[in-house]
Design a protein around this motif. Structure first.
Motif, PDB file in Angstrom:
ATOM      1  N   ASP A  48      44.072  16.086 -74.482  1.00  0.00           N
ATOM      2  CA  ASP A  48      44.007  16.253 -73.030  1.00  0.00           C
ATOM      3  C   ASP A  48      42.566  16.401 -72.605  1.00  0.00           C
ATOM      4  O   ASP A  48      41.788  17.080 -73.254  1.00  0.00           O
ATOM      5  CB  ASP A  48      44.780  17.494 -72.594  1.00  0.00           C
ATOM      6  CG  ASP A  48      46.287  17.292 -72.733  1.00  0.00           C
ATOM      7  OD1 ASP A  48      46.997  18.287 -72.855  1.00  0.00           O
ATOM      8  OD2 ASP A  48      46.706  16.125 -72.729  1.00  0.00           O
ATOM      9  N   GLY A  49      42.215  15.747 -71.466  1.00  0.00           N
ATOM     10  CA  GLY A  49      40.871  15.895 -70.951  1.00  0.00           C
ATOM     11  C   GLY A  49      40.711  17.188 -70.213  1.00  0.00           C
ATOM     12  O   GLY A  49      41.652  17.689 -69.606  1.00  0.00           O
ATOM     13  N   GLY A  50      39.489  17.719 -70.272  1.00  0.00           N
ATOM     14  CA  GLY A  50      39.249  18.957 -69.565  1.00  0.00           C
ATOM     15  C   GLY A  50      37.810  19.382 -69.668  1.00  0.00           C
ATOM     16  O   GLY A  50      36.948  18.648 -70.159  1.00  0.00           O
ATOM     17  N   ILE A  51      37.549  20.570 -69.164  1.00  0.00           N
ATOM     18  CA  ILE A  51      36.208  21.133 -69.183  1.00  0.00           C
ATOM     19  C   ILE A  51      36.292  22.515 -69.821  1.00  0.00           C
ATOM     20  O   ILE A  51      37.137  23.333 -69.438  1.00  0.00           O
ATOM     21  CB  ILE A  51      35.616  21.151 -67.757  1.00  0.00           C
ATOM     22  CG1 ILE A  51      34.198  21.698 -67.763  1.00  0.00           C
ATOM     23  CG2 ILE A  51      36.507  21.854 -66.769  1.00  0.00           C
ATOM     24  CD1 ILE A  51      33.447  21.415 -66.464  1.00  0.00           C
ATOM     25  N   THR A  52      35.455  22.740 -70.825  1.00  0.00           N
ATOM     26  CA  THR A  52      35.550  23.942 -71.638  1.00  0.00           C
ATOM     27  C   THR A  52      34.298  24.780 -71.514  1.00  0.00           C
ATOM     28  O   THR A  52      33.182  24.272 -71.708  1.00  0.00           O
ATOM     29  CB  THR A  52      35.761  23.573 -73.122  1.00  0.00           C
ATOM     30  OG1 THR A  52      36.947  22.787 -73.250  1.00  0.00           O
ATOM     31  CG2 THR A  52      35.897  24.823 -73.966  1.00  0.00           C
ATOM     32  N   GLN A  53      34.484  26.036 -71.188  1.00  0.00           N
ATOM     33  CA  GLN A  53      33.374  26.982 -71.156  1.00  0.00           C
ATOM     34  C   GLN A  53      33.563  27.989 -72.289  1.00  0.00           C
ATOM     35  O   GLN A  53      34.673  28.461 -72.547  1.00  0.00           O
ATOM     36  CB  GLN A  53      33.345  27.742 -69.833  1.00  0.00           C
ATOM     37  CG  GLN A  53      32.944  26.894 -68.663  1.00  0.00           C
ATOM     38  CD  GLN A  53      32.787  27.728 -67.405  1.00  0.00           C
ATOM     39  OE1 GLN A  53      33.514  27.561 -66.431  1.00  0.00           O
ATOM     40  NE2 GLN A  53      31.817  28.637 -67.415  1.00  0.00           N
ATOM     41  N   SER A  54      32.464  28.287 -72.929  1.00  0.00           N
ATOM     42  CA  SER A  54      32.538  29.291 -73.989  1.00  0.00           C
ATOM     43  C   SER A  54      31.252  30.099 -74.043  1.00  0.00           C
ATOM     44  O   SER A  54      30.175  29.586 -73.704  1.00  0.00           O
ATOM     45  CB  SER A  54      32.786  28.616 -75.351  1.00  0.00           C
ATOM     46  OG  SER A  54      31.734  27.722 -75.656  1.00  0.00           O
ATOM     47  N   PRO A  55      31.348  31.377 -74.468  1.00  0.00           N
ATOM     48  CA  PRO A  55      32.595  32.105 -74.694  1.00  0.00           C
ATOM     49  C   PRO A  55      33.204  32.576 -73.374  1.00  0.00           C
ATOM     50  O   PRO A  55      32.601  32.408 -72.322  1.00  0.00           O
ATOM     51  CB  PRO A  55      32.133  33.293 -75.534  1.00  0.00           C
ATOM     52  CG  PRO A  55      30.753  33.567 -75.012  1.00  0.00           C
ATOM     53  CD  PRO A  55      30.167  32.227 -74.690  1.00  0.00           C
ATOM     54  N   LYS A  56      34.385  33.180 -73.430  1.00  0.00           N
ATOM     55  CA  LYS A  56      35.020  33.702 -72.224  1.00  0.00           C
ATOM     56  C   LYS A  56      34.318  34.992 -71.766  1.00  0.00           C
ATOM     57  O   LYS A  56      34.161  35.219 -70.573  1.00  0.00           O
ATOM     58  CB  LYS A  56      36.491  34.002 -72.507  1.00  0.00           C
ATOM     59  CG  LYS A  56      37.268  34.509 -71.284  1.00  0.00           C
ATOM     60  CD  LYS A  56      37.395  33.433 -70.219  1.00  0.00           C
ATOM     61  CE  LYS A  56      38.261  33.925 -69.064  1.00  0.00           C
ATOM     62  NZ  LYS A  56      38.349  32.907 -67.973  1.00  0.00           N
ATOM     63  N   TYR A  57      33.932  35.817 -72.718  1.00  0.00           N
ATOM     64  CA  TYR A  57      33.222  37.065 -72.415  1.00  0.00           C
ATOM     65  C   TYR A  57      31.943  37.104 -73.243  1.00  0.00           C
ATOM     66  O   TYR A  57      31.946  36.752 -74.418  1.00  0.00           O
ATOM     67  CB  TYR A  57      34.087  38.291 -72.750  1.00  0.00           C
ATOM     68  CG  TYR A  57      35.383  38.345 -71.985  1.00  0.00           C
ATOM     69  CD1 TYR A  57      36.551  37.845 -72.524  1.00  0.00           C
ATOM     70  CD2 TYR A  57      35.412  38.881 -70.694  1.00  0.00           C
ATOM     71  CE1 TYR A  57      37.740  37.877 -71.812  1.00  0.00           C
ATOM     72  CE2 TYR A  57      36.600  38.922 -69.978  1.00  0.00           C
ATOM     73  CZ  TYR A  57      37.756  38.414 -70.539  1.00  0.00           C
ATOM     74  OH  TYR A  57      38.922  38.454 -69.826  1.00  0.00           O
ATOM     75  N   LEU A  58      30.870  37.572 -72.621  1.00  0.00           N
ATOM     76  CA  LEU A  58      29.572  37.590 -73.283  1.00  0.00           C
ATOM     77  C   LEU A  58      28.839  38.861 -72.877  1.00  0.00           C
ATOM     78  O   LEU A  58      28.754  39.182 -71.686  1.00  0.00           O
ATOM     79  CB  LEU A  58      28.782  36.359 -72.870  1.00  0.00           C
ATOM     80  CG  LEU A  58      27.511  35.990 -73.616  1.00  0.00           C
ATOM     81  CD1 LEU A  58      27.756  35.895 -75.105  1.00  0.00           C
ATOM     82  CD2 LEU A  58      26.963  34.677 -73.081  1.00  0.00           C
TER      83      LEU A  58
END
Lengths: 113, 113
Positions: free
Chosen positions: A1-11
């Motif tokens: 699936d296409g999408g946009i990923t941000q990492s990490p969730k908490y920093l």
């Protein structure tokens, strides 16, 4: 699936340290954006990029830096010069202009202590 | 720069009630978009409007593109607890600035079961 990923969730970071937030998209979108969200302040644009190797400052670029070496990636560095870095950061991408809307990532919550 | 005035800032309603919110601008937009943001997540596009006077529905949601091109409305019928979140309006213009959406500051919706 296409999408946009941000990492990490908490920093979490100590004051005075630079920190880089990751944003990757596999939607083949040309444009990418970084927003900062604080309670009651809505979405404020930090930087945006319409094409690889090019980017423009948004409304609150001071204390931040970005790069766009690949179409898929638009990392944001929060530098020690940013006076109040604790916030929720959102990355987004779009095919062409804003007329088609943005696809947002799920965000990174940065806490600086 | 362009600004969107979104109202109300917050709403606290009982489950089953209908909800209305709106955005106004001093500038003309060619596209109006409505997003919903769940707590701790990124905004998700609900409805896109491309023509003045257009009325579009998505389930219990109905949005309208104002005739003057300077406003838009979102209605939610028969609210349920999962409608809780922040609703953002956004406008897009044509031309060189089209890559940047202009966002309202959001309407925080709370639904009491």
């Amino acid at each position: 699936d296409g999408g946009i990923t941000q990492s990490p969730k908490y920093l979490f970071r100590k004051e005075g340290q630079n920190v880089t937030l990751s944003c990757e998209q596999n939607l083949n979108h040309d444009a990418m954006y970084w927003y900062r969200q604080d309670p009651g302040q809505g979405l404020r644009l930090i930087y945006y990029s319409q094409i690889v190797n090019d980017f423009q400052k948004g409304d609150i670029a001071e204390g931040y830096s970005v790069s766009r070496e690949k179409k898929e990636s638009f990392p944001l560095t929060v530098t020690s010069a940013q006076k109040n870095p604790t916030a929720f950061y959102l990355c987004a991408s779009s095919m062409g202009g804003g007329n088609y809307g943005y696809t947002f990532g799920s965000g990174t919550r940065l806490t600086v202590v | 720069g362009q600004q969107l005035n979104q109202s109300p800032q917050s709403m606290f309603i009982q489950e089953g009630e209908d909800v209305s919110m709106n955005c106004t601008s001093s500038s003309i937009f060619n596209t109006w978009l409505w997003y919903k943001q769940d707590p701790g997540e990124g905004p998700v596009l609900l409805i896109a409007l491309y023509k003045a006077g257009e009325l579009t529905s998505n389930g219990r949601l109905t949005a309208q593109f104002g005739i003057t091109r300077k406003d838009s409305f979102l209605n939610i019928s028969a609210s349920i607890p999962s409608d809780v979140g922040i609703y953002f309006c956004a406008g897009a213009t044509s031309g060189g600035s089209n890559y940047k959406l202009t966002f309202g500051k959001g309407t925080l919706l709370t639904v009491n079961p």
